[in-house]
Design a protein around this motif. Structure first.
Motif, PDB file in Angstrom:
ATOM      1  N   LEU A   1     -29.538 -35.215  76.081  1.00 26.16           N
ATOM      2  CA  LEU A   1     -28.457 -34.718  75.899  1.00 26.16           C
ATOM      3  C   LEU A   1     -27.290 -35.445  76.401  1.00 26.16           C
ATOM      4  CD1 LEU A   1     -29.429 -30.909  75.400  1.00 26.16           C
ATOM      5  CD2 LEU A   1     -28.604 -32.340  73.468  1.00 26.16           C
ATOM      6  N   GLY A   2     -27.495 -35.892  77.533  1.00 28.06           N
ATOM      7  CA  GLY A   2     -26.328 -36.397  78.358  1.00 28.06           C
ATOM      8  C   GLY A   2     -25.724 -37.499  77.921  1.00 28.06           C
ATOM      9  N   ALA A   3     -26.100 -38.549  77.430  1.00 22.08           N
ATOM     10  CA  ALA A   3     -25.473 -39.738  77.096  1.00 22.08           C
ATOM     11  C   ALA A   3     -24.644 -39.508  75.858  1.00 22.08           C
ATOM     12  CB  ALA A   3     -26.520 -40.876  76.229  1.00 22.08           C
ATOM     13  N   ALA A   4     -23.536 -40.506  75.900  1.00 19.73           N
ATOM     14  CA  ALA A   4     -22.544 -40.260  75.212  1.00 19.73           C
ATOM     15  C   ALA A   4     -22.651 -40.286  73.742  1.00 19.73           C
ATOM     16  CB  ALA A   4     -21.400 -41.135  75.548  1.00 19.73           C
ATOM     17  N   GLY A   5     -22.195 -39.135  72.827  1.00 24.18           N
ATOM     18  CA  GLY A   5     -22.621 -39.235  71.431  1.00 24.18           C
ATOM     19  C   GLY A   5     -24.102 -39.047  71.204  1.00 24.18           C
ATOM     20  N   ALA A   6     -24.686 -38.701  72.180  1.00 23.60           N
ATOM     21  CA  ALA A   6     -26.383 -38.511  72.036  1.00 23.60           C
ATOM     22  C   ALA A   6     -26.680 -37.396  70.923  1.00 23.60           C
ATOM     23  CB  ALA A   6     -26.928 -38.413  73.257  1.00 23.60           C
ATOM     24  N   GLY A   7     -25.776 -36.242  70.880  1.00 27.17           N
ATOM     25  CA  GLY A   7     -26.089 -35.247  69.975  1.00 27.17           C
ATOM     26  C   GLY A   7     -25.707 -33.818  70.501  1.00 27.17           C
ATOM     27  N   SER A   8     -26.279 -32.891  69.822  1.00 32.01           N
ATOM     28  CA  SER A   8     -25.575 -31.613  70.311  1.00 32.01           C
ATOM     29  C   SER A   8     -27.052 -30.618  70.671  1.00 32.01           C
ATOM     30  CB  SER A   8     -24.718 -30.929  69.560  1.00 32.01           C
ATOM     31  OG  SER A   8     -25.195 -30.807  68.190  1.00 32.01           O
ATOM     32  N   ILE A   9     -26.952 -29.705  71.375  1.00 32.14           N
ATOM     33  CA  ILE A   9     -27.970 -28.701  71.707  1.00 32.14           C
ATOM     34  C   ILE A   9     -28.243 -27.780  70.418  1.00 32.14           C
ATOM     35  CG2 ILE A   9     -26.483 -27.125  72.858  1.00 32.14           C
ATOM     36  CD1 ILE A   9     -28.996 -27.027  74.936  1.00 32.14           C
ATOM     37  N   ALA A  10     -29.227 -27.432  70.223  1.00 35.36           N
ATOM     38  CA  ALA A  10     -29.753 -26.189  69.199  1.00 35.36           C
ATOM     39  C   ALA A  10     -30.987 -25.530  69.518  1.00 35.36           C
ATOM     40  CB  ALA A  10     -29.908 -27.163  68.011  1.00 35.36           C
ATOM     41  N   ALA A  11     -31.174 -24.375  68.810  1.00 36.22           N
ATOM     42  CA  ALA A  11     -32.169 -23.581  69.232  1.00 36.22           C
ATOM     43  C   ALA A  11     -32.467 -23.070  67.873  1.00 36.22           C
ATOM     44  CB  ALA A  11     -31.744 -22.456  70.144  1.00 36.22           C
ATOM     45  N   ALA A  12     -33.919 -22.598  67.799  1.00 28.44           N
ATOM     46  CA  ALA A  12     -34.631 -22.074  66.809  1.00 28.44           C
ATOM     47  C   ALA A  12     -35.372 -20.722  67.506  1.00 28.44           C
ATOM     48  CB  ALA A  12     -35.584 -22.763  66.037  1.00 28.44           C
ATOM     49  N   ALA A  13     -34.864 -19.507  67.064  1.00 31.97           N
ATOM     50  CA  ALA A  13     -35.370 -18.508  67.953  1.00 31.97           C
ATOM     51  C   ALA A  13     -36.137 -17.463  67.249  1.00 31.97           C
ATOM     52  CB  ALA A  13     -34.228 -17.724  68.485  1.00 31.97           C
ATOM     53  N   ALA A  14     -37.045 -16.535  67.919  1.00 29.44           N
ATOM     54  CA  ALA A  14     -37.798 -15.426  67.362  1.00 29.44           C
ATOM     55  C   ALA A  14     -37.604 -14.299  68.040  1.00 29.44           C
ATOM     56  CB  ALA A  14     -39.110 -16.056  67.135  1.00 29.44           C
ATOM     57  N   GLY A  15     -36.572 -13.462  67.422  1.00 30.18           N
ATOM     58  CA  GLY A  15     -36.331 -12.156  68.129  1.00 30.18           C
ATOM     59  C   GLY A  15     -35.473 -12.368  69.426  1.00 30.18           C
ATOM     60  N   ALA A  16     -36.061 -11.379  70.418  1.00 26.81           N
ATOM     61  CA  ALA A  16     -34.984 -11.063  71.412  1.00 26.81           C
ATOM     62  C   ALA A  16     -34.912 -12.441  72.434  1.00 26.81           C
ATOM     63  CB  ALA A  16     -35.723  -9.891  72.322  1.00 26.81           C
ATOM     64  N   ALA A  17     -35.935 -12.793  73.129  1.00 25.52           N
ATOM     65  CA  ALA A  17     -35.689 -13.947  73.924  1.00 25.52           C
ATOM     66  C   ALA A  17     -36.782 -14.958  73.937  1.00 25.52           C
ATOM     67  CB  ALA A  17     -35.417 -13.116  75.311  1.00 25.52           C
ATOM     68  N   SER A  18     -36.937 -15.320  73.006  1.00 26.96           N
ATOM     69  CA  SER A  18     -37.841 -16.467  73.053  1.00 26.96           C
ATOM     70  C   SER A  18     -37.524 -17.391  71.795  1.00 26.96           C
ATOM     71  CB  SER A  18     -39.402 -15.921  72.760  1.00 26.96           C
ATOM     72  OG  SER A  18     -39.444 -14.970  71.448  1.00 26.96           O
ATOM     73  N   GLY A  19     -37.997 -18.898  72.083  1.00 26.41           N
ATOM     74  CA  GLY A  19     -37.681 -19.734  70.924  1.00 26.41           C
ATOM     75  C   GLY A  19     -37.660 -21.131  71.592  1.00 26.41           C
ATOM     76  N   TYR A  20     -37.047 -21.978  70.770  1.00 20.74           N
ATOM     77  CA  TYR A  20     -37.492 -23.554  71.341  1.00 20.74           C
ATOM     78  C   TYR A  20     -36.047 -23.889  71.222  1.00 20.74           C
ATOM     79  CZ  TYR A  20     -42.240 -22.587  70.287  1.00 20.74           C
ATOM     80  OH  TYR A  20     -43.443 -22.135  70.413  1.00 20.74           O
ATOM     81  N   VAL A  21     -35.713 -24.858  72.225  1.00 22.29           N
ATOM     82  CA  VAL A  21     -34.508 -25.689  72.319  1.00 22.29           C
ATOM     83  C   VAL A  21     -34.824 -27.231  71.980  1.00 22.29           C
ATOM     84  CG1 VAL A  21     -32.595 -26.534  73.952  1.00 22.29           C
ATOM     85  CG2 VAL A  21     -33.726 -24.296  74.208  1.00 22.29           C
ATOM     86  N   TYR A  22     -33.746 -27.826  71.399  1.00 22.73           N
ATOM     87  CA  TYR A  22     -34.070 -29.461  70.936  1.00 22.73           C
ATOM     88  C   TYR A  22     -32.614 -29.915  70.690  1.00 22.73           C
ATOM     89  CZ  TYR A  22     -33.251 -27.317  66.191  1.00 22.73           C
ATOM     90  OH  TYR A  22     -32.422 -26.841  65.134  1.00 22.73           O
ATOM     91  N   ASN A  23     -32.641 -31.264  70.575  1.00 23.63           N
ATOM     92  CA  ASN A  23     -31.537 -31.971  70.148  1.00 23.63           C
ATOM     93  C   ASN A  23     -31.254 -32.139  68.935  1.00 23.63           C
ATOM     94  OD1 ASN A  23     -29.753 -34.444  69.828  1.00 23.63           O
ATOM     95  ND2 ASN A  23     -30.482 -35.300  71.694  1.00 23.63           N
ATOM     96  N   ALA A  24     -30.174 -31.615  68.264  1.00 26.42           N
ATOM     97  CA  ALA A  24     -29.972 -31.344  67.055  1.00 26.42           C
ATOM     98  C   ALA A  24     -29.786 -32.781  66.181  1.00 26.42           C
ATOM     99  CB  ALA A  24     -28.498 -30.494  66.787  1.00 26.42           C
TER     100      ALA A  24
END
Length: 394
Positions: A293-316
């Motif tokens: 995520l740190g490189a210039a123009g590399a993308g934005s952070i995103a998440a897919a979540a299930a319920g209260a406080a659990s899910g997955y983070v990825y580079n959109a």
């Protein structure tokens, strides 16, 4: 005297079990003959509690859409992707739909709309399409309502249009999105009462209540004093927790720039949208770096979540990089390990009674191959988070 001191240092009962809950469960059963009967009993109970918790972990679903379409499920209990993907029929591409009980997916065209009952797409519900056409809108299921907002089309004004479907009354056009949020780059999370939206690039946030058809306050998220808000290059809503009564807490991800692109997670008051300086944690640096995520123009952070406080983070922008599973675990619940780099798992504390666990997982091979630079077809991958690991009909 030495015997008395030794007796005082022996761990018994619940205290012993709490200690063993912090040990990687695979090591608990490695040498059972070398420990006492009481230790074996405590280790067995810790192992069983760990298995009960893992049984309820959400699955990550990857919808690969290109020349051919397939669906892949990652089961964290194994943990591994299913060896084969399931072929999916249908001409329309799918997109993620936020829902309090776990993500769903939707398919939209000018003439039709369908929303699945789960993240896999095993069962679908046909619904009338919204009145205003837009590309890639945010969609959420909030209680009995379907909310469609954002997206883009030829008329820029449509980016802020909000529509709510009440199946008994049809579609209703509601007050538009606050101006700073009228964008195609909006992240969302849903509770049973509201849909929360965060503009990915600027950090502006608000919430919408479909029952009253009203927006809450619009606020630009600011990290507490001592943190550099200017270093944040992307934001994402990633879940909602209930903090007692009717109050809610929104969880947001902040992705920094620079080398590694550090990712932090913050608690935000659900009503005022003010960040809680005490409720924050960071993804392990090596996992943040692998998301690129740190490189210039590399993308934005995103998440897919299930319920209260659990899910997955990825580079959109580059989902083929892989994903990171996150979970808020109550203190005393088994399976924790402060640092288990060999298995790609880490944990960090959250307040006095909870901790966050992070686990790395690669993108499914079929998705990585479809998105590789050597592939002749242009494919996209849509991630969604499911409470169930059921598969669609093959």
């Amino acid at each position: 005297m030495e015997a008395a001191d030794a007796a005082d240092s022996v761990l018994h009962g619940d205290l012993l079990e709490c200690v063993l809950l912090r040990v990687p469960h695979g090591e608990l059963t490695a040498s059972p003959a070398l420990v006492s009967r009481e230790w074996r009993r405590a280790a067995r109970e810790a192992h069983q509690r760990h298995r009960r918790r893992r049984r309820h972990l959400p699955c990550l679903v990857a919808h690969v859409q290109g020349v051919s379409r397939s669906t892949h499920v990652y089961d964290p209990r194994v943990p591994a992707w299913a060896s084969d993907g399931w072929s999916v029929a249908g001409a329309l591409p799918v997109r993620r739909c936020a829902c309090a009980g776990g993500d769903r997916v939707y398919a939209l065209s000018l003439a039709s709309m369908a929303v699945s009952e789960d993240a896999v797409g095993a069962a679908w519900r046909e619904l009338p399409p919204p009145r205003v056409w837009r590309v890639d809108p945010v969609m959420a299921v909030v209680g009995p309502y379907v909310v469609v907002l954002g997206g883009g089309c030829g008329a820029t004004a449509a980016a802020g249009v909000v529509e709510v479907l009440d199946e008994g009354a049809g579609w209703t056009t509601c007050p538009p999105m606050p101006a700073p949020l009228a964008s195609r780059w909006v992240s969302s999370a849903a509770s049973e009462r509201r849909v929360y939206v965060v503009e990915r690039r600027t950090g502006w946030a608000s919430w919408f209540d479909p029952a009253t058809r009203q927006w809450g306050p619009a606020r630009q998220l600011q990290l507490p004093e001592g943190n550099n808000t200017a270093s944040i290059e992307s934001w994402a809503a990633c879940g909602v927790t209930a903090s007692g009564g009717a109050s809610e807490q929104l969880l947001v991800l902040a992705g920094g720039g620079g080398r590694g692109g550090n990712v932090s997670l913050w608690g935000v008051d659900g009503d005022t949208l003010l960040l809680d300086a005490e409720a924050n944690t960071s993804m392990p640096p090596e996992m943040s770096e692998r998301l690129s995520l740190g490189a210039a123009g590399a993308g934005s952070i995103a998440a897919a979540a299930a319920g209260a406080a659990s899910g997955y983070v990825y580079n959109a922008s580059e989902p083929s990089k892989g994903a990171v599973r996150y979970e808020l675990v109550d203190a005393g619940v088994g399976g924790g390990h402060d640092s288990d780099s060999k298995n790609g798992r880490h944990e960090k504390t959250w307040g006095k009674r909870s901790r966050w666990e992070w686990e790395w997982l690669p993108c499914p091979p079929a998705a990585a191959a479809a998105m590789s630079s050597s592939s002749s077809s242009s494919a996209i991958v849509v991630f969604a988070c499911s409470r169930s690991s059921s598969a669609p009909n093959k």
